[in-house]
Scaffold this motif. Sequence first.
Motif, PDB file in Angstrom:
ATOM      1  N   MET A 192     -38.348 -61.574 -61.637  1.00 27.28           N
ATOM      2  CA  MET A 192     -38.840 -62.367 -60.493  1.00 27.28           C
ATOM      3  C   MET A 192     -39.929 -61.580 -59.754  1.00 27.28           C
ATOM      4  SD  MET A 192     -36.647 -63.772 -57.233  1.00 27.28           S
ATOM      5  CE  MET A 192     -37.461 -64.561 -55.866  1.00 27.28           C
ATOM      6  N   PRO A 193     -41.096 -62.219 -59.525  1.00 28.36           N
ATOM      7  CA  PRO A 193     -42.180 -61.498 -58.838  1.00 28.36           C
ATOM      8  C   PRO A 193     -41.771 -61.076 -57.439  1.00 28.36           C
ATOM      9  CG  PRO A 193     -42.980 -63.537 -59.838  1.00 28.36           C
ATOM     10  CD  PRO A 193     -41.486 -63.570 -59.939  1.00 28.36           C
ATOM     11  N   ARG A 194     -42.240 -59.904 -57.035  1.00 26.69           N
ATOM     12  CA  ARG A 194     -41.958 -59.395 -55.690  1.00 26.69           C
ATOM     13  C   ARG A 194     -43.285 -59.338 -54.927  1.00 26.69           C
ATOM     14  NH1 ARG A 194     -38.716 -54.020 -55.830  1.00 26.69           N
ATOM     15  NH2 ARG A 194     -38.529 -54.558 -53.613  1.00 26.69           N
ATOM     16  N   TYR A 195     -43.673 -60.486 -54.402  1.00 20.84           N
ATOM     17  CA  TYR A 195     -44.976 -60.586 -53.755  1.00 20.84           C
ATOM     18  C   TYR A 195     -45.028 -59.787 -52.456  1.00 20.84           C
ATOM     19  CZ  TYR A 195     -45.716 -64.281 -57.157  1.00 20.84           C
ATOM     20  OH  TYR A 195     -45.835 -64.977 -58.331  1.00 20.84           O
ATOM     21  N   ALA A 196     -43.930 -59.740 -51.730  1.00 23.87           N
ATOM     22  CA  ALA A 196     -43.925 -58.945 -50.501  1.00 23.87           C
ATOM     23  C   ALA A 196     -44.219 -57.486 -50.812  1.00 23.87           C
ATOM     24  CB  ALA A 196     -42.584 -59.089 -49.782  1.00 23.87           C
ATOM     25  N   ARG A 197     -43.602 -56.966 -51.857  1.00 24.28           N
ATOM     26  CA  ARG A 197     -43.820 -55.574 -52.237  1.00 24.28           C
ATOM     27  C   ARG A 197     -45.259 -55.348 -52.698  1.00 24.28           C
ATOM     28  NH1 ARG A 197     -42.977 -50.688 -51.173  1.00 24.28           N
ATOM     29  NH2 ARG A 197     -40.801 -51.285 -50.795  1.00 24.28           N
ATOM     30  N   SER A 198     -45.801 -56.242 -53.510  1.00 20.10           N
ATOM     31  CA  SER A 198     -47.161 -56.031 -54.014  1.00 20.10           C
ATOM     32  C   SER A 198     -48.192 -56.139 -52.891  1.00 20.10           C
ATOM     33  CB  SER A 198     -47.482 -57.022 -55.137  1.00 20.10           C
ATOM     34  OG  SER A 198     -47.414 -58.359 -54.687  1.00 20.10           O
ATOM     35  N   ARG A 219     -47.587 -55.447 -49.712  1.00 22.83           N
ATOM     36  CA  ARG A 219     -47.383 -54.234 -48.917  1.00 22.83           C
ATOM     37  C   ARG A 219     -48.129 -53.048 -49.545  1.00 22.83           C
ATOM     38  NH1 ARG A 219     -43.186 -52.377 -45.597  1.00 22.83           N
ATOM     39  NH2 ARG A 219     -41.891 -54.195 -46.107  1.00 22.83           N
ATOM     40  N   GLU A 220     -47.954 -52.863 -50.838  1.00 24.35           N
ATOM     41  CA  GLU A 220     -48.575 -51.725 -51.504  1.00 24.35           C
ATOM     42  C   GLU A 220     -50.093 -51.830 -51.492  1.00 24.35           C
ATOM     43  OE1 GLU A 220     -46.715 -51.693 -55.317  1.00 24.35           O
ATOM     44  OE2 GLU A 220     -44.891 -50.688 -54.580  1.00 24.35           O
ATOM     45  N   ALA A 221     -50.607 -53.053 -51.696  1.00 19.24           N
ATOM     46  CA  ALA A 221     -52.061 -53.231 -51.676  1.00 19.24           C
ATOM     47  C   ALA A 221     -52.625 -52.957 -50.283  1.00 19.24           C
ATOM     48  CB  ALA A 221     -52.415 -54.645 -52.127  1.00 19.24           C
ATOM     49  N   LEU A 222     -51.925 -53.397 -49.248  1.00 23.94           N
ATOM     50  CA  LEU A 222     -52.374 -53.128 -47.882  1.00 23.94           C
ATOM     51  C   LEU A 222     -52.337 -51.635 -47.582  1.00 23.94           C
ATOM     52  CD1 LEU A 222     -53.141 -53.818 -44.986  1.00 23.94           C
ATOM     53  CD2 LEU A 222     -50.733 -54.344 -44.536  1.00 23.94           C
ATOM     54  N   ALA A 223     -51.244 -50.969 -47.939  1.00 29.71           N
ATOM     55  CA  ALA A 223     -51.145 -49.532 -47.680  1.00 29.71           C
ATOM     56  C   ALA A 223     -52.238 -48.766 -48.424  1.00 29.71           C
ATOM     57  CB  ALA A 223     -49.766 -49.023 -48.075  1.00 29.71           C
ATOM     58  N   ASP A 224     -52.511 -49.148 -49.662  1.00 35.00           N
ATOM     59  CA  ASP A 224     -53.583 -48.490 -50.434  1.00 35.00           C
ATOM     60  C   ASP A 224     -54.934 -48.689 -49.758  1.00 35.00           C
ATOM     61  OD1 ASP A 224     -51.756 -47.665 -52.336  1.00 35.00           O
ATOM     62  OD2 ASP A 224     -52.264 -49.227 -53.788  1.00 35.00           O
ATOM     63  N   PHE A 255     -47.231 -59.707 -44.903  1.00 33.98           N
ATOM     64  CA  PHE A 255     -48.098 -58.700 -45.513  1.00 33.98           C
ATOM     65  C   PHE A 255     -49.324 -59.320 -46.169  1.00 33.98           C
ATOM     66  CE2 PHE A 255     -44.651 -55.948 -44.516  1.00 33.98           C
ATOM     67  CZ  PHE A 255     -45.267 -54.721 -44.325  1.00 33.98           C
ATOM     68  N   PHE A 256     -49.224 -60.556 -46.632  1.00 36.92           N
ATOM     69  CA  PHE A 256     -50.436 -61.229 -47.116  1.00 36.92           C
ATOM     70  C   PHE A 256     -51.443 -61.355 -45.980  1.00 36.92           C
ATOM     71  CE2 PHE A 256     -52.979 -65.077 -47.275  1.00 36.92           C
ATOM     72  CZ  PHE A 256     -53.689 -64.873 -48.453  1.00 36.92           C
ATOM     73  N   ILE A 257     -51.000 -61.855 -44.832  1.00 33.69           N
ATOM     74  CA  ILE A 257     -51.909 -62.053 -43.705  1.00 33.69           C
ATOM     75  C   ILE A 257     -52.517 -60.737 -43.246  1.00 33.69           C
ATOM     76  CG2 ILE A 257     -51.964 -62.639 -41.243  1.00 33.69           C
ATOM     77  CD1 ILE A 257     -50.089 -64.968 -41.882  1.00 33.69           C
ATOM     78  N   HIS A 258     -51.699 -59.699 -43.122  1.00 35.96           N
ATOM     79  CA  HIS A 258     -52.240 -58.429 -42.626  1.00 35.96           C
ATOM     80  C   HIS A 258     -53.111 -57.729 -43.671  1.00 35.96           C
ATOM     81  CE1 HIS A 258     -50.421 -58.849 -38.826  1.00 35.96           C
ATOM     82  NE2 HIS A 258     -49.173 -58.654 -39.217  1.00 35.96           N
ATOM     83  N   HIS A 259     -52.826 -57.940 -44.943  1.00 34.49           N
ATOM     84  CA  HIS A 259     -53.728 -57.443 -45.983  1.00 34.49           C
ATOM     85  C   HIS A 259     -55.109 -58.075 -45.810  1.00 34.49           C
ATOM     86  CE1 HIS A 259     -54.454 -56.902 -50.614  1.00 34.49           C
ATOM     87  NE2 HIS A 259     -55.240 -56.129 -49.890  1.00 34.49           N
ATOM     88  N   GLU A 260     -55.123 -59.398 -45.579  1.00 37.83           N
ATOM     89  CA  GLU A 260     -56.403 -60.066 -45.379  1.00 37.83           C
ATOM     90  C   GLU A 260     -57.049 -59.677 -44.056  1.00 37.83           C
ATOM     91  OE1 GLU A 260     -57.977 -61.785 -47.722  1.00 37.83           O
ATOM     92  OE2 GLU A 260     -56.273 -61.354 -49.047  1.00 37.83           O
ATOM     93  N   ASP A 261     -56.252 -59.322 -43.045  1.00 40.19           N
ATOM     94  CA  ASP A 261     -56.823 -58.832 -41.780  1.00 40.19           C
ATOM     95  C   ASP A 261     -57.718 -57.627 -42.008  1.00 40.19           C
ATOM     96  OD1 ASP A 261     -55.613 -60.705 -40.117  1.00 40.19           O
ATOM     97  OD2 ASP A 261     -53.914 -59.415 -39.625  1.00 40.19           O
TER      98      ASP A 261
END
Length: 209
Positions: A1-7, A9-14, A103-109
């Motif tokens: 099962m995909p873990r979109y929250a984790r991915s 989060r990791e993309a934002l932190a990177d 985390f999707f929204i804040h990644h895009e922020d």
Amino acid sequence: MPRYARSEREALADLMQTLGPDAPTVNEGWTTRDLAAHLVLRERRPDAAGGILLPPLRARAERVRLRIAARPWPHLLDQVRRPPAWSPVSNPLTDELANTLEFFIHHEDVRRVGPGWLPRDLPAGLHAALWRRCSGLARLALRRFPAGVLVQAPGYGELSVGRGGEPLRLVGAPGELALFLSGRQRVARVQIDGAAALADRLRGTDLGM
């Protein structure tokens, strides 16, 4: 099962690690350090996190957030990247539900603050997950808007919100709708059909939670 929250989060932190603590974000007045402190507060300080949504508690939440923001940047990023398993919003049972949209929204922020950005090509599963969360967001954000707003995500669904009256149609991919409905209208790529004055009002309304 995909873990979109984790991915997400990791993309934002990177991305924040690459840009550093002083990079601007879509949130006016907030740097990447401010955003990181917000995320740490939300996950690690349930005693103060209620102030994110509840105005009477906001001053205390902001004081705690500023103290968190003063931590060394590598430590702050590590806390964003590795949430505590005991957190009400990031434990294994709640992570996908509570954090995919967050985390999707804040990644895009962070992604969309400068020139030259383009929307990402998201997997269909992430689109679907964002739409499931968008429906509740739309009902909350537009519950008092003085029009009948048909929110459409082609291929994923639609719903009617607002107080009724003159109709508007808000159309976009689920992620774009999520950004629009969370108060980020200026960076969301959506289409609004209806009376021009009413559409302009929707674009300028404070929809932030």
